[in-house]
Design an enzyme around this catalytic site. Sequence first.
Site, PDB file in Angstrom:
ATOM      1  N   GLU A  28       0.837  -1.205   0.000  1.00 21.23           N
ATOM      2  CA  GLU A  28       0.000   0.000   0.000  1.00 21.23           C
ATOM      3  C   GLU A  28       0.871   1.255   0.000  1.00 21.23           C
ATOM      4  OE1 GLU A  28      -0.034  -2.590   1.963  1.00 21.23           O
ATOM      5  OE2 GLU A  28      -2.011  -3.084   2.761  1.00 21.23           O
ATOM      6  N   SER A  77      22.102 -41.031 -11.961  1.00 20.39           N
ATOM      7  CA  SER A  77      20.922 -40.195 -12.270  1.00 20.39           C
ATOM      8  C   SER A  77      21.281 -38.867 -12.910  1.00 20.39           C
ATOM      9  CB  SER A  77      20.114 -39.946 -10.990  1.00 20.39           C
ATOM     10  OG  SER A  77      20.843 -39.097 -10.125  1.00 20.39           O
TER      11      SER A  77
HETATM   12  N1  LIG Z   1      16.221 -38.000 -10.270  1.00 13.64           N
HETATM   13  C1  LIG Z   1      16.139 -37.308  -9.173  1.00 13.64           C
HETATM   14  O1  LIG Z   1      15.423 -36.308  -9.090  1.00 13.64           O
HETATM   15  C2  LIG Z   1      16.927 -37.722  -7.992  1.00 13.64           C
HETATM   16  C3  LIG Z   1      17.582 -38.930  -7.980  1.00 13.64           C
HETATM   17  N2  LIG Z   1      18.284 -39.307  -6.890  1.00 13.64           N
HETATM   18  C4  LIG Z   1      18.923 -40.628  -6.912  1.00 13.64           C
HETATM   19  O2  LIG Z   1      18.337 -41.398  -5.872  1.00 13.64           O
HETATM   20  C5  LIG Z   1      19.291 -42.327  -5.374  1.00 13.64           C
HETATM   21  C6  LIG Z   1      19.373 -42.207  -3.847  1.00 13.64           C
HETATM   22  O3  LIG Z   1      18.154 -42.619  -3.310  1.00 13.64           O
HETATM   23  P1  LIG Z   1      18.040 -43.074  -1.785  1.00 13.64           P
HETATM   24  O4  LIG Z   1      19.153 -44.026  -1.494  1.00 13.64           O
HETATM   25  O5  LIG Z   1      16.644 -43.507  -1.574  1.00 13.64           O
HETATM   26  O6  LIG Z   1      18.443 -41.758  -1.062  1.00 13.64           O
HETATM   27  P2  LIG Z   1      17.706 -40.665  -0.195  1.00 13.64           P
HETATM   28  O7  LIG Z   1      18.328 -39.401  -0.579  1.00 13.64           O
HETATM   29  O8  LIG Z   1      16.265 -40.782  -0.276  1.00 13.64           O
HETATM   30  O9  LIG Z   1      18.201 -41.068   1.252  1.00 13.64           O
HETATM   31  C7  LIG Z   1      17.665 -42.201   1.866  1.00 13.64           C
HETATM   32  C8  LIG Z   1      18.181 -42.331   3.280  1.00 13.64           C
HETATM   33  O10 LIG Z   1      17.858 -41.197   4.017  1.00 13.64           O
HETATM   34  C9  LIG Z   1      17.672 -41.567   5.365  1.00 13.64           C
HETATM   35  N3  LIG Z   1      16.369 -41.055   5.789  1.00 13.64           N
HETATM   36  C10 LIG Z   1      15.195 -41.156   5.144  1.00 13.64           C
HETATM   37  N4  LIG Z   1      14.226 -40.552   5.826  1.00 13.64           N
HETATM   38  C11 LIG Z   1      14.805 -40.046   6.927  1.00 13.64           C
HETATM   39  C12 LIG Z   1      14.338 -39.283   8.002  1.00 13.64           C
HETATM   40  N5  LIG Z   1      13.061 -38.922   8.092  1.00 13.64           N
HETATM   41  N6  LIG Z   1      15.228 -38.910   8.945  1.00 13.64           N
HETATM   42  C13 LIG Z   1      16.520 -39.253   8.851  1.00 13.64           C
HETATM   43  N7  LIG Z   1      17.010 -39.978   7.858  1.00 13.64           N
HETATM   44  C14 LIG Z   1      16.159 -40.375   6.906  1.00 13.64           C
HETATM   45  C15 LIG Z   1      17.700 -43.086   5.430  1.00 13.64           C
HETATM   46  O11 LIG Z   1      18.960 -43.481   5.895  1.00 13.64           O
HETATM   47  P3  LIG Z   1      19.171 -44.886   6.672  1.00 13.64           P
HETATM   48  O12 LIG Z   1      18.818 -45.959   5.671  1.00 13.64           O
HETATM   49  O13 LIG Z   1      20.611 -44.833   7.038  1.00 13.64           O
HETATM   50  O14 LIG Z   1      18.235 -44.902   7.822  1.00 13.64           O
HETATM   51  C16 LIG Z   1      17.531 -43.472   3.996  1.00 13.64           C
HETATM   52  O15 LIG Z   1      18.160 -44.683   3.650  1.00 13.64           O
HETATM   53  C17 LIG Z   1      20.597 -42.009  -6.037  1.00 13.64           C
HETATM   54  O16 LIG Z   1      20.815 -42.914  -7.081  1.00 13.64           O
HETATM   55  C18 LIG Z   1      20.386 -40.599  -6.572  1.00 13.64           C
HETATM   56  O17 LIG Z   1      21.185 -40.364  -7.712  1.00 13.64           O
HETATM   57  C19 LIG Z   1      18.361 -38.525  -5.794  1.00 13.64           C
HETATM   58  C20 LIG Z   1      17.731 -37.311  -5.750  1.00 13.64           C
HETATM   59  C21 LIG Z   1      16.962 -36.825  -6.848  1.00 13.64           C
HETATM   60  N1  LIG Z   2      19.382 -36.181 -11.425  1.00 13.12           N
HETATM   61  C1  LIG Z   2      18.729 -34.990 -11.482  1.00 13.12           C
HETATM   62  C2  LIG Z   2      18.617 -34.171 -10.348  1.00 13.12           C
HETATM   63  N2  LIG Z   2      19.156 -34.565  -9.174  1.00 13.12           N
HETATM   64  C3  LIG Z   2      19.224 -33.743  -7.976  1.00 13.12           C
HETATM   65  O1  LIG Z   2      20.237 -32.767  -8.070  1.00 13.12           O
HETATM   66  C4  LIG Z   2      21.245 -33.020  -7.072  1.00 13.12           C
HETATM   67  C5  LIG Z   2      22.599 -32.536  -7.547  1.00 13.12           C
HETATM   68  O2  LIG Z   2      22.611 -31.129  -7.407  1.00 13.12           O
HETATM   69  P1  LIG Z   2      23.945 -30.266  -7.629  1.00 13.12           P
HETATM   70  O3  LIG Z   2      25.102 -31.068  -7.110  1.00 13.12           O
HETATM   71  O4  LIG Z   2      23.717 -28.999  -6.855  1.00 13.12           O
HETATM   72  O5  LIG Z   2      24.055 -30.010  -9.097  1.00 13.12           O
HETATM   73  C6  LIG Z   2      21.129 -34.506  -6.848  1.00 13.12           C
HETATM   74  O6  LIG Z   2      21.658 -34.952  -5.636  1.00 13.12           O
HETATM   75  C7  LIG Z   2      19.637 -34.663  -6.832  1.00 13.12           C
HETATM   76  O7  LIG Z   2      19.039 -34.194  -5.659  1.00 13.12           O
HETATM   77  N3  LIG Z   2      17.955 -32.972 -10.481  1.00 13.12           N
HETATM   78  C8  LIG Z   2      17.436 -32.553 -11.662  1.00 13.12           C
HETATM   79  O8  LIG Z   2      16.853 -31.468 -11.730  1.00 13.12           O
HETATM   80  N4  LIG Z   2      17.558 -33.321 -12.751  1.00 13.12           N
HETATM   81  C9  LIG Z   2      18.176 -34.525 -12.724  1.00 13.12           C
HETATM   82  O9  LIG Z   2      18.270 -35.183 -13.762  1.00 13.12           O
HETATM   83 ZN   LIG Z   3       1.041  -3.140   5.929  1.00 11.90          ZN
END
Ligand SMILES: NC(=O)C1=CN([C@@H]2O[C@H](COP(=O)(O)OP(=O)(O)OC[C@H]3O[C@@H](n4cnc5c(N)ncnc54)[C@H](OP(=O)(O)O)[C@@H]3O)[C@@H](O)[C@H]2O)C=CC1
Ligand SMILES: Nc1c(N[C@@H]2O[C@H](COP(=O)(O)O)[C@@H](O)[C@H]2O)[nH]c(=O)[nH]c1=O
Ligand SMILES: [Zn+2]
Length: 372
Positions: A58, A176
């Site tokens: 505003e 990934s």
């Molecule tokens: N394409 C995409 O957008 C993305 C792809 N990826 C891919 O995903 C894969 C990794 O997946 P993932 O292994 O499932 O990894 P996450 O990043 O999901 O981590 C999973 C771990 O986080 C811990 N965790 C989960 N929830 C909690 C919580 N509430 N509090 C504390 N700790 C918690 C657990 O550890 P613990 O088991 O020790 O208890 C669990 O094993 C990789 O290959 C990566 O490249 C990752 C991000 C984005």
């Molecule tokens: N593979 C994937 C993603 N992956 C996400 O990006 C993170 C890496 O970020 P940085 O290291 O800051 O570049 C990785 O750990 C995951 O959370 N993001 C996307 O937009 N597209 C993609 O294909």
């Molecule tokens: Zn105001």
Amino acid sequence: MTQRILPNDQQWMRHALALAARGKGFVEPNPMVGCVIVRDGKPLAEGYHEKFGGPHAERQALAALPADCDPAGATWYVTLEPCCHTGKTPPCSDAVIAARPQRVVIAAVDPFSEVAGGGIAQIRAAGIDVEVGVCEAEANRLNAPFIKRVRQQKSWVIAKWAMTLDGKIATHSGNSQWISGEASRRRVHEVRGQVDAIVTGIGSVLADDPTLTARPPGPRTAARIVLDDKAELPLNSTLIKTRETAPVYAVVRSDAPQQRIDALRKAGVGVIVNESRTRSGGVEQLLTWCHDQGMTNLFLEAGAGAMASFFEADAIDEYHVYVAPKLIGGSAAPGPLGGQGLATIAESPAMEPLQVESIDGDLFITTRRTNR
Ligand SMILES: NC(=O)C1=CN([C@@H]2O[C@H](COP(=O)(O)OP(=O)(O)OC[C@H]3O[C@@H](n4cnc5c(N)ncnc54)[C@H](OP(=O)(O)O)[C@@H]3O)[C@@H](O)[C@H]2O)C=CC1
Ligand SMILES: Nc1c(N[C@@H]2O[C@H](COP(=O)(O)O)[C@@H](O)[C@H]2O)[nH]c(=O)[nH]c1=O
Ligand SMILES: [Zn+2]
């Protein structure tokens, strides 16, 4: 007094909402607010809340009036009820009343307890017509993270993932990078620069060694939070090496090895101990903690495991999904949400219709949980 909505009210309010949205990433934890002052069908001035601590919409609109323009008798369009309390700036209700409008049109009531209808009441008490509720749903949608913060004392969660056409976020070997294309990733970095924290899981850190910063930087610097039950965050990880750029936190279980916790603290990592016995409880605790730190928006960029702990807690408000024209296949290649999953389709949480945008060959799909 007969209250009514005039033909152009929605048009002016939509313009005010578009102005308000320019404050995204700059004003939080304040709401985004826009204001247009109109007389005889023409805008006299407009403004929006541009920056946290700065003048409200505003006062910005008043400051934008030409020097010789007395706005008396105008209609004001404000996307949020004018404030009536002295915060970092004096009450806007006083400034509005002093400008002697004929009518004030407001999209939504401010849920903040020190306002909550008080601004509307003051303006009405000054004998000015006030219309409330024009484009209310759009206004509340724009400020949903602010409303959640005020009403629930929790931060808003945007879950983001990039997946292949066959619904995989990584290959069976954990690779990934990259699924989505460059233009999509630029969009991700824009969001990173508007939020207060980027949340990931230890699995992603171990697989990708991510940086999780906005490149180029945006209006705010997000903290990086790792869900790390067993306090396994490597001391030589890029996150820790870049801790001067943006703070790093680890959410650990209370039975995580003490020497690991101590090592993380020594390395400058903030350790948040999950006092709850469940992962869902830990997620809830984290959202409250983030609220208490002043955070409005969290961006969940994690693998299937951490994503599942938010999904199971019904803690995801908004989804950003990038679908790329790539195929991976394989039953061991993960989809975005791990864990047990639901038994029946009927249990799927209610979602808004998808909004879809094409970004250089990828699809960018956004949606929200209904009524959030
Ligand atoms: N394409 C995409 O957008 C993305 C792809 N990826 C891919 O995903 C894969 C990794 O997946 P993932 O292994 O499932 O990894 P996450 O990043 O999901 O981590 C999973 C771990 O986080 C811990 N965790 C989960 N929830 C909690 C919580 N509430 N509090 C504390 N700790 C918690 C657990 O550890 P613990 O088991 O020790 O208890 C669990 O094993 C990789 O290959 C990566 O490249 C990752 C991000 C984005
Ligand atoms: N593979 C994937 C993603 N992956 C996400 O990006 C993170 C890496 O970020 P940085 O290291 O800051 O570049 C990785 O750990 C995951 O959370 N993001 C996307 O937009 N597209 C993609 O294909
Ligand atoms: Zn105001």
